[in-house]
Design a protein around this motif. Structure first.
Motif, PDB file in Angstrom:
ATOM      1  N   SER A  66       0.851  -1.176   0.000  1.00  0.00           N
ATOM      2  CA  SER A  66       0.000   0.000   0.000  1.00  0.00           C
ATOM      3  C   SER A  66       0.894   1.235   0.000  1.00  0.00           C
ATOM      4  N   ASP A 123      -5.078   5.681  -1.463  1.00  0.00           N
ATOM      5  CA  ASP A 123      -5.651   5.533  -2.802  1.00  0.00           C
ATOM      6  C   ASP A 123      -4.797   4.744  -3.788  1.00  0.00           C
ATOM      7  N   HIS A 124      -3.595   4.326  -3.401  1.00  0.00           N
ATOM      8  CA  HIS A 124      -2.675   3.678  -4.342  1.00  0.00           C
ATOM      9  C   HIS A 124      -2.080   2.387  -3.773  1.00  0.00           C
ATOM     10  N   THR A 125      -1.892   1.402  -4.647  1.00  0.00           N
ATOM     11  CA  THR A 125      -1.223   0.155  -4.296  1.00  0.00           C
ATOM     12  C   THR A 125      -0.130  -0.091  -5.323  1.00  0.00           C
ATOM     13  N   SER A 147      -6.892   3.459  -7.162  1.00  0.00           N
ATOM     14  CA  SER A 147      -8.165   2.756  -7.043  1.00  0.00           C
ATOM     15  C   SER A 147      -9.357   3.575  -7.536  1.00  0.00           C
ATOM     16  N   TRP A 149      -8.288   1.186 -14.519  1.00  0.00           N
ATOM     17  CA  TRP A 149      -7.478   1.741 -13.442  1.00  0.00           C
ATOM     18  C   TRP A 149      -6.549   2.781 -14.014  1.00  0.00           C
TER      19      TRP A 149
END
Length: 74
Positions: free
Chosen positions: A7, A11-13, A34, A64
């Protein structure tokens, strides 16, 4: 082979996949947002999903926001 999923923030992975070929590590990574946005008809995203991934239905309506990085022979 090995992989890492982390993570980055709420909002981002980040995804990282690595494999060894001829004694050298190669990798492919992406940081994915996401937040989904509508896929435009006739766009590059629609073409790739339709022709390469054969995804149908609701999955083709969104995509995405992705920043790709690729490094060969690290």
């Amino acid at each position: 082979m090995r992989h890492q999923i982390a993570s980055v923030d709420a909002d981002h992975t980040s995804y990282l996949y690595e494999w060894k070929l001829n004694g050298r590590w190669n990798k492919l990574g992406a940081t994915v947002n996401s937040d989904f946005v509508p896929m435009k008809p006739g766009s590059a995203e629609e073409f790739i999903l339709e022709h390469y991934w054969a995804i149908t239905g609701e999955a083709m309506l969104t995509r995405w926001n992705t920043r790709w990085s690729m490094c060969h022979g690290v």
